[in-house]
Design an enzyme around this catalytic site. Structure first.
Site: not given
Length: 674
Positions: A350, A568
């Protein structure tokens, strides 16, 4: 030499010299006698060996006494394994290697080979104790500092300090932490400054300076300053609590290869028992052996054919690898994920909070014609301070840094998926995504929520002017928001999330291992391309919703094989669950991401991923070495027993010695460096 001594909230005395915490455990991975002897199985095995030696010496002058000592040696060394074997037999109605070894030892004693049987018990117990010790060390390396979690905290109530259980702390409570004390809750500093030793959470050996507004974590050690902390997490939601859950999951999860070996062990044990019985029954009439020779060879066969070394080929190595990575701040929820990590073909990151720091800053604030920059910045910050979005917080921080005057706002509300809206002095202001500029004037397509292009009163020339500015900003990798006063553009704000300092190195290290690196982000293509260029990733997928990330992970798995996803946020959770191995960011990551992830980077140190792949691949090689070695020893000893004959002591040493060797081979990973 200055020492600071104080009684911590757990009732233990702590001593700190020059910022070092003497309560920190010994460096994991080092073999020291004290930790080894603290394992009860190791003590029992060594006791069994000592009794065997004394019994052998005693047999020179008193045979009955030596037999008594041998019996005690059998009981001390074999009790745990006999208990495990009987429980498996009664509860699961199955045979395992424990019962085979106990039966072989009893058989040896039955024909007068007391010392050989005791030797078998001793070495078998020692190999089992070493495997147990490995598991214990792995658990301790992950959770050795759990015992340092304080039990009470000093809560400030109406100006008074009251000692309360940490379980009673609630979000919003104010607590006081004195110098040298352990921090009892996750929170933010609202007064004071200090250096905090975060080794128990992040693995950082150097204390980190903390000031007002900084986050602190449960179980970390306050340095020389007094800290006033606002609690931001309940006791069950702290990073410490999450680590405990990780440890519990790691204890229960086993790799597929180990599950296969356990199934194989059950079948193989039955085959060995049936072959031993067949040998005892048929050897005399078929091969013409006398009873003593038949029973002796049967007992040797029972010993050398047992799959002890094969069974011990996998888990000690897996547990050692888990322990090794835990010391580097990488917590795995079980050996299965180490096994999958070794097969990694693609690592997908990400962007925000993973490849980048996740804390955007205002880089450009552009006021439209006729607007004072400071005034417009103050209005923008006044509206954005009602939001908790990272971009909004960055705008507020920028205004505070520049001393812009904040104003009273009314009717503030969030426009889902777009931005914020509020009234200032009776005029409606909106701040949000600049996508509103993309549609041609008069187009009725709704951009997002209640924001429509035809609500703008900009001339085409003016719109193109702002589009040009936005293009320049986005080409530099910046996220652009537009400021609207009523239906007119008043200005633009550009923000940028800095790439992690170690991102480019982490990507390069993975590529050197032959692993492809992808980046998945919801950001616009232009911004994503800039971050991709700075970090050096191979593939970029932008403008993604959470479900789009899942789709791309599935496509990568179909094309390349095993995929590791690193994320996250809550929006990363579906992709983390879809990947072969999901890795969550321990410090900056959301609770949802940590729950779904198979492993956690406790210090958000993404450059440990390549090292983890190396360790996982080393585990794979060691397991293969162990299994080939174990099978070779078993086949060699069985063949030798029937062709030439193998003395029972040599059979015991050869078989159980191979078991100890494969365990020690796995334990090398405790101190291995990637």
């Amino acid at each position: 030499m200055q020492w600071i001594q104080n009684q911590t909230s757990t009732g233990r005395i702590s001593s700190i010299e020059n910022g070092a915490d003497p309560r920190e455990p010994r460096q994991p991975g080092k073999w020291d006698l004290r930790s080894l002897l603290s394992n009860s199985e190791v003590v029992a095995a060594l006791g069994s060996g000592m009794l065997m030696l004394v019994a052998w010496l005693t047999s020179q002058w008193s045979e009955p006494l030596s037999v008594v000592l041998y019996v005690v040696s059998y009981a001390v060394g074999g009790w745990v394994k006999a208990k495990e074997g009987v429980e498996t037999l009664l509860k699961e109605r199955d045979l395992d290697v424990n019962l085979l070894m106990i039966a072989a030892a009893m058989g040896a004693a039955a024909i007068g080979y007391w010392n050989e049987g005791a030797m078998l018990i001793f070495i078998f117990a020692l190999s089992g104790a070493l495997e147990s010790y490995t598991m214990e060390r792995s658990r301790k390396d992950i959770s050795s500092l759990m015992e340092l979690q304080p039990e009470t905290a000093l809560r400030i109530e109406k100006g008074e300090m009251v000692s309360v259980s940490i379980g009673k702390l609630e979000i919003g409570d104010m607590i006081l932490v004195k110098p040298g004390e352990l921090i009892p809750a996750d929170g933010k500093i609202y007064r004071g400054s200090s250096s905090v030793n975060q080794a128990s959470i992040t693995g950082e050996s150097v204390p980190v300076d903390k000031v007002v507004g900084d986050e602190v974590f449960t179980g970390t050690l306050n340095g020389e300053g007094v800290l006033y902390i606002e609690v931001t997490q309940s006791a069950e939601s702290t990073l410490f609590a999450k680590i405990i859950r990780l440890v519990e999951e790691a204890e229960n999860e086993v790799p597929e290869s180990q599950r296969f070996i356990k199934r194989f062990e059950s079948i193989y044990a039955r085959i060995v028992v049936m072959a031993t019985v067949a040998l005892i029954v048929l050897a005399t009439p078929v091969l013409g052996w006398d009873w003593d020779t038949t029973f002796y060879k049967a007992m040797v066969f029972l010993v050398v054919a047992s799959p002890c070394a094969l069974v011990s080929s996998i888990m000690p190595a897996m547990l050692s690898a888990i322990s090794n990575r835990a010391r580097k701040g990488v917590l795995f929820k079980g050996g299965a994920h180490i096994e999958n990590m070794a097969r990694t073909a693609v690592v997908a990151f990400d962007k925000t909070g993973t490849l980048t720091l996740g804390t955007p800053e205002v880089t450009d604030f552009i006021a439209g014609e006729g607007w004072d920059r400071q005034e417009l910045l103050g209005i923008s910050a006044s509206i954005e301070r009602m939001s908790k979005h990272p971009l909004a917080l960055a705008i507020v921080q920028s205004a505070e840094k520049e001393g812009a005057l904040l104003q009273q706002v009314e009717n503030g509300q969030s426009i889902t998926g777009w931005g914020m809206q509020a009234d200032v002095d009776g005029v409606t202001w909106k701040i949000g995504k600049s996508d509103i500029l993309d549609e041609v004037a008069g187009d009725a397509q709704e951009i997002t929520g209640s924001i429509e292009q035809d609500s703008l009163s900009e001339s085409e020339e003016n719109r193109q002017h702002w589009l040009s500015i936005r293009s320049t900003l986005e080409s530099a990798g910046k996220t652009v928001s537009v400021i609207l006063r009523g239906d007119s553009i008043a200005g633009m704000i550009a923000l940028q999330d800095a790439v992690r300092p170690q991102a480019a190195m982490a990507v390069k290290q993975l590529q050197q291992l032959g692993i492809k690196v992808a980046m998945l982000t919801g950001d616009r293509k232009a911004t994503a391309q800039v971050i991709a260029k700075q970090s050096g990733v191979d593939m970029v997928f932008s403008d993604l919703l959470p479900e789009d990330k899942v789709t791309h992970i599935k496509e990568l798995r179909a094309r390349y094989g095993h995929v590791v996803m690193v994320g996250d946020g809550v929006n990363d959770a579906p992709a983390l669950a879809t990947a072969t191995v999901g890795i969550g960011m321990g410090v900056s990551g959301s609770g949802t991401a940590l729950e779904v992830a198979d492993a956690v980077l406790m210090n958000d140190n993404i450059d440990e991923i390549a090292g983890t792949v190396k360790v996982a691949r080393r585990v794979q090689r060691i397991v293969k070495q162990n299994m080939i070695f174990a099978i070779t020893v078993i086949l060699t000893l069985i063949t030798a027993n029937f062709i030439e004959g193998v003395a029972l002591p040599l059979g015991v040493i050869g078989h159980e010695g191979s078991t100890i060797l494969v365990i020690l081979n796995g334990l090398r990973l405790l101190r291995s460096k990637p």
